[in-house]
Design an enzyme around this catalytic site. Structure first.
Site, PDB file in Angstrom:
ATOM      1  N   ASP A   1       0.807  -1.223   0.000  1.00 38.95           N
ATOM      2  CA  ASP A   1       0.000   0.000   0.000  1.00 38.95           C
ATOM      3  C   ASP A   1       0.839   1.271   0.000  1.00 38.95           C
ATOM      4  O   ASP A   1       0.323   2.353  -0.252  1.00 38.95           O
ATOM      5  CB  ASP A   1      -0.965   0.005   1.198  1.00 38.95           C
ATOM      6  CG  ASP A   1      -2.091  -1.020   1.023  1.00 38.95           C
ATOM      7  OD1 ASP A   1      -2.038  -1.770   0.030  1.00 38.95           O
ATOM      8  OD2 ASP A   1      -3.003  -1.079   1.863  1.00 38.95           O
TER       9      ASP A   1
ATOM     10  N   ASP B   1     -12.988  34.968 -34.890  1.00 41.39           N
ATOM     11  CA  ASP B   1     -12.292  33.690 -35.038  1.00 41.39           C
ATOM     12  C   ASP B   1     -13.027  32.569 -34.292  1.00 41.39           C
ATOM     13  O   ASP B   1     -12.886  31.398 -34.617  1.00 41.39           O
ATOM     14  CB  ASP B   1     -10.857  33.797 -34.515  1.00 41.39           C
ATOM     15  CG  ASP B   1     -10.023  32.596 -34.928  1.00 41.39           C
ATOM     16  OD1 ASP B   1      -9.595  32.564 -36.091  1.00 41.39           O
ATOM     17  OD2 ASP B   1      -9.838  31.683 -34.105  1.00 41.39           O
TER      18      ASP B   1
ATOM     19  N   GLY C   1     -10.119  28.781 -35.998  1.00 40.45           N
ATOM     20  CA  GLY C   1     -11.105  29.202 -36.982  1.00 40.45           C
ATOM     21  C   GLY C   1     -10.515  29.586 -38.319  1.00 40.45           C
ATOM     22  O   GLY C   1     -10.845  28.997 -39.354  1.00 40.45           O
ATOM     23  N   LEU C   2      -9.601  30.549 -38.325  1.00 39.59           N
ATOM     24  CA  LEU C   2      -9.046  31.013 -39.587  1.00 39.59           C
ATOM     25  C   LEU C   2      -8.276  29.884 -40.255  1.00 39.59           C
ATOM     26  O   LEU C   2      -8.323  29.696 -41.459  1.00 39.59           O
ATOM     27  CB  LEU C   2      -8.139  32.220 -39.325  1.00 39.59           C
ATOM     28  CG  LEU C   2      -7.644  32.942 -40.576  1.00 39.59           C
ATOM     29  CD1 LEU C   2      -8.817  33.369 -41.447  1.00 39.59           C
ATOM     30  CD2 LEU C   2      -6.832  34.168 -40.175  1.00 39.59           C
TER      31      LEU C   2
END
Lengths: 517, 428
Positions: free
Chosen positions: A36, A274, A409-410
């Site tokens: 453990d 954008d 985006g662009l």
């Protein structure tokens, strides 16, 4: 008995370790077998802590079982006290020690240690890590915090942050700043950063900020009842929630609401052109309840995504997650079964996953981008830079983190425009993901393989039952790769719903018209 | 044969009194071995019968989840299994039947015992027998214990291999068996060298697939490639096979001695041995001397972890010029690491088991140039200014035999080199 491949939460004693390791001057004596001790590496490796967790394991072996494991526990507890001289000790058992029923709590009580000894009962075969942290913190607060005179100035306790928490380190700083801007200072941050003597003076705070209900709610409720401290219900993740949080604090304290949003960039970034391409992106959310609830609101209201599925792994948060899912017209996935989450994602085919490290792996396999919003944590979730989830900077971080895995985006338009150009081979991924860019050799060379199209994935109901005619297949290839999977899926669904067995170019464009939005 | 190892003139460590302390042991349990065993045995599934802790350990030890649906999993015991409401054996049958239905590629299933299953005395041998009958001939079901109350880290591999020995078919032909799970590339190098000396047939345990025709019997001689295979060693001896004791094949010297023990058993001519090993030996020496530049004269302190500590201390002191301060192993089996102890010059503290707090005190006093320890201790010691090499990498990385000898030295020299490289203070 339940077959488990990967788990979202560890056992409850790991939750107790997260509390103990976050604190100072507290020591945890854990009755447990030697293996453990692996749990130490969660803190030293994943979180890069420079100290060992303050945990003494009794590390009993098979040969001790017939003999005297109880004595072993007492020796370990005494040695731990002598060596570390903690202000308080918590004692408990891991899953194996629970079975041998040595009663660490009872034994520690009879030892006459000169510091408070707090016994933990954490049922290993019923509950999990978050419960363990919540219960441990509650027991510590219950044992040490007392009603007392309030501070003269208005102060708050920040409760819930623990070691190994998802961005807890930076959230503390951000929330402290939010309160400070309103003229409220922090009394105690707990469990992380506090010592047992700090816990003892929590009663001096005027109210509690419950940062993480997963790990602090039981203590918050107890303090509300016993110390007469109200606690905040809004978790300030996202712009709207941060504004709501400021209003809630103002209402609790009577101070004037104030938020310095001069550094807040998410709203403008989200409005700028954008970001138009983010509109209606289909996202799937999964993680702990708190982060999923917050992320759902941000995704829908602040990013303009469409939430197509959500869920959480901690059953304790099932109710609010179900409620919000219902509001969004969804049914929540409440499960700690990794394979079930994977099947759900496969079936939904989202364009973005906001999940945990587990979903990041699912996304990798399915070719779906993923950003991580919640524990369980990975070494990557402890960045060197300041990177909170809460407050003003938290909102900025969310915008960046969620948008990063997507094609910008662009860039999306440029890729579309130049898709026949060899340098803009449609297998080229986002330019900011260096590894994907193909070498610009004269012949083009073998392009890196794009993500598998959803068609080749198992679990696609339509795959195989409809045939793509050559023309349609060629037309499909002209569609940019990052929307091609969706186009294929939509077209196949469209075709099979109408009993069309063969997909022609016309079917493709009929489907496109049908799904246009 | 080849020249005998130059033994330390002051005597080796075989008879050095062993320091034994009993306290907290900062070690993994045997379940950890599943991480590398399941990659080695490509048609095997490892089903741990245990708790959420076991599942969490496997996940944490695996580091990242590289494999979408790995060939290991945990049947997590629940309250009802413990309260006797559900017969755990029936529940286990159900889990296994579902698992085998979903994974038709599985030919060997290991039921792996854990701390909780040992404590509640869940009889996995009985279960394995029953399931073997139910799923024969498609799947063979075996069981072993990887529990932390019985096994330490690499002992899990030992328990696994030992469980396979009794069911191997009897084959009394003369053969060489290489025992221990090694990366394929390393295993192929060893076999290549031995075959070039005309030694054969050569078999390996574990074989990559259950169907591989591996048998064992009175004609089998075996060489261990890992120093933690004590139970497997005993199981093979019981099957009539004979052990070829040797130093372990780490570094040029270890590899040469290990090969020599086998070559001598198979009557390989010294000229042939020289011819086969000369080039790789020279390469290994060169590679080690480059990598060991930063190690010469530096001190090293081993915390007990992988069980490789004694052979590695032998390599680092004899071939890399390091000075060992303390060499500790989870347990010391002199029948296996005796030849390495003979070659390790007297001087270091030899310790078995651990009281981690006391041992940390000793390490802090000694301030060694390099501390070899587990992941739980490494960063805390680095923060105290001690360079560390975390030991689990020694098990996951190809480090055996000639061609990896330089890499092995490199694993130790890199942390020290890094300490020298980083300039994080102001220039003044």
């Amino acid at each position: 008995m339940k077959l488990t491949v990967w788990t979202y939460e560890g056992p409850p004693h790991v939750g107790a370790m997260r509390v103990a390791t976050g604190m100072k001057g507290l020591h945890y004596v854990l009755h447990a077998p030697q293996g453990d001790t692996y749990a130490d590496l969660l803190f030293t490796m994943i979180e890069r802590r420079d100290h060992r967790p303050p945990v003494t394991y009794t590390t009993f072996q098979a040969r001790d079982l017939g003999a005297d494991t109880a004595n072993l526990f007492k020796t370990a507890a005494q040695d731990a006290y002598n060596r570390f001289k903690p202000e308080a000790i918590i004692v408990g058992a891991s899953c194996t020690a629970e079975l041998i029923q040595d009663d660490p709590g009872g034994m520690a009580e009879t030892m006459g240690l000169p510091v408070p000894v707090i016994a933990l009962e954490l049922p290993s075969y019923q509950r999990k890590e978050n419960f363990g942290a919540d219960e441990t913190f509650y027991q510590i607060v219950k044992a040490l915090a007392k009603p007392m005179e309030r501070t003269k100035q208005i102060t708050a306790n920040l409760i819930g942050p623990t070691a190994l928490g998802f961005r807890h380190r930076d959230d503390i700083q951000e929330v402290t700043a939010l309160l400070s801007d309103m003229g409220i200072s922090v009394n105690v941050v707990a469990p992380m950063t506090s010592s047992p003597s700090d816990i003892a003076r929590m009663g001096a705070g005027h109210f509690n900020v419950l940062m993480y209900p997963e790990t602090g709610e039981s203590a918050a409720r107890w303090m509300e009842k016993e110390l007469d401290q109200p606690y905040t219900k809004v978790v300030p993740i996202g712009v709207g929630a941060t504004r709501d949080f400021v209003a809630e604090v103002a209402a609790l304290t009577g101070v004037t609401p104030y938020l310095d949003d001069s550094r807040l960039r998410l709203p403008w970034y989200s409005k700028s052109v954008d970001s138009t391409y983010l509109t209606g992106k289909r996202v799937f959310l999964f993680g702990d309840g708190t982060h999923v609830l917050s992320a759902a609101r941000v995704a829908r209201d602040e990013m303009g995504f469409e939430v197509v599925g959500m869920g959480c792994f901690n059953r304790e948060m099932a109710r609010p997650v179900r409620t919000l899912a219902k509001e969004m017209g969804l049914s929540a996935t409440i499960t700690d079964d990794y394979l079930e989450v994977e099947r759900t994602i496969e079936a939904l085919q989202p364009e973005l996953i906001l999940g945990t490290q587990m979903e990041r792996h699912i996304g990798k396999r399915l070719g779906i981008p993923c950003a991580v919003i919640s524990a369980p944590v990975h070494v990557q979730d402890f960045p060197a830079r300041y990177s909170p989830q809460m407050g003003i900077e938290g909102a900025n971080v969310l915008f960046d983190t969620w948008v990063h895995p997507l094609v910008m985006g662009l860039e999306e338009h440029l890729l579309h425009m130049f898709r026949d150009d060899f340098e803009f081979h449609d297998a080229a991924g986002p330019s900011h993901h260096g590894g994907h860019a193909p070498a610009a050799s004269g012949s083009g060379g073998p392009a890196p393989r794009p993500a598998d199209s959803p068609r080749s994935l198992p679990g696609q109901v339509n795959a195989g039952s409809v045939i793509w005619l050559d023309d349609a297949e060629r037309e499909l290839k002209k569609i940019p790769f990052f929307v091609r999977g969706k186009a294929r899926r939509n077209t196949e669904t469209f075709a099979s719903e109408r009993g069309v067995a063969q997909i022609s170019v016309d079917t493709l464009y009929e489907a496109k018209a049908h799904y246009a939005r | 044969m080849t020249e005998l190892p130059r033994l330390p003139s002051t005597g080796g460590c075989r008879d050095t009194p062993i320091l034994k302390q009993r306290g907290q042991r900062e070690v993994f349990c045997g379940l950890t071995g599943i991480i590398w065993l399941h990659r080695k045995m490509q048609d095997a599934f490892f089903l741990v019968i245990g708790s959420r802790t076991c599942a969490h350990l496997l996940q944490s030890a695996a580091g990242v989840m590289i494999f979408a649906e790995p060939r290991f999993g945990t049947a997590i015991l629940e309250e009802t299994d413990l309260a006797g409401l559900a017969d755990a054996q029936d529940e286990l049958d159900k889990v296994v039947t579902e698992l085998l239905a979903r994974r038709p590629d599985i030919k060997q299933l290991f039921l792996v015992g854990s701390c909780p299953s040992e404590v509640i005395k869940l009889d996995l041998a009985k279960a394995a027998e029953r399931m073997t009958q139910a799923h024969a001939p498609r799947v063979r079901v075996l069981n072993f214990s990887g529990s932390g109350i019985e096994t330490t880290f690499t002992q899990g591999e030992d328990a696994c291999l030992a469980s396979m020995v009794p069911v191997l078919p009897t084959d009394d032909q003369r053969q060489l068996l290489l025992v221990g799970a090694l990366p394929d590339v390393v295993e192929e190098q060893a076999i290549g060298l031995l075959e070039a000396m005309g030694i054969g047939p050569i078999k390996v345990l574990p074989a990559p697939r259950a169907t591989d025709d591996l048998g064992v019997g009175s004609g089998t001689v075996y060489a261990l490639t890992q120093p933690f295979l004590g139970d497997t060693h005993d199981a093979l001896t019981r099957r009539g096979a004979r052990h070829l004791p040797a130093p372990f094949p780490f570094g040029e010297e270890g590899t040469t001695q290990w090969l020599a023990a086998i070559a001598s058993e198979f009557g390989v001519a010294p000229e042939l041995f020289e011819q086969v090993t000369a080039a790789p030996r020279a390469r290994a020496r060169k590679a080690i001397s480059q990598a060991a530049d930063g190690l010469r004269g530096k001190s090293v302190f081993f915390f007990p972890d992988s069980q490789l500590e004694i052979p590695l201390a032998r390599f680092l002191t004899r071939e890399c010029g390091m000075e060992a301060v303390e060499v500790s192993a989870p347990f010391i089996h002199k029948g296996i690491v005796g030849p390495d102890l003979d070659m390790l010059a007297e001087g270091p503290v030899i310790s078995e088991g651990q009281d981690v707090d006391l041992q940390l005190d000793r390490a802090r006093d000694a301030r060694p140039d390099l501390t070899v320890c587990g992941l739980g201790l490494a960063n805390p010691l680095e923060a105290e200014g001690l360079a560390t090499k975390w030991a689990i990498e020694l098990v996951f990385t190809p480090v055996h035999f000639y061609e990896q000898a330089g890499d092995l030295a490199g694993l130790f020299s890199r942390p020290i080199r890094r300490h020298g490289l980083l300039k994080l203070e102001a220039a003044e």
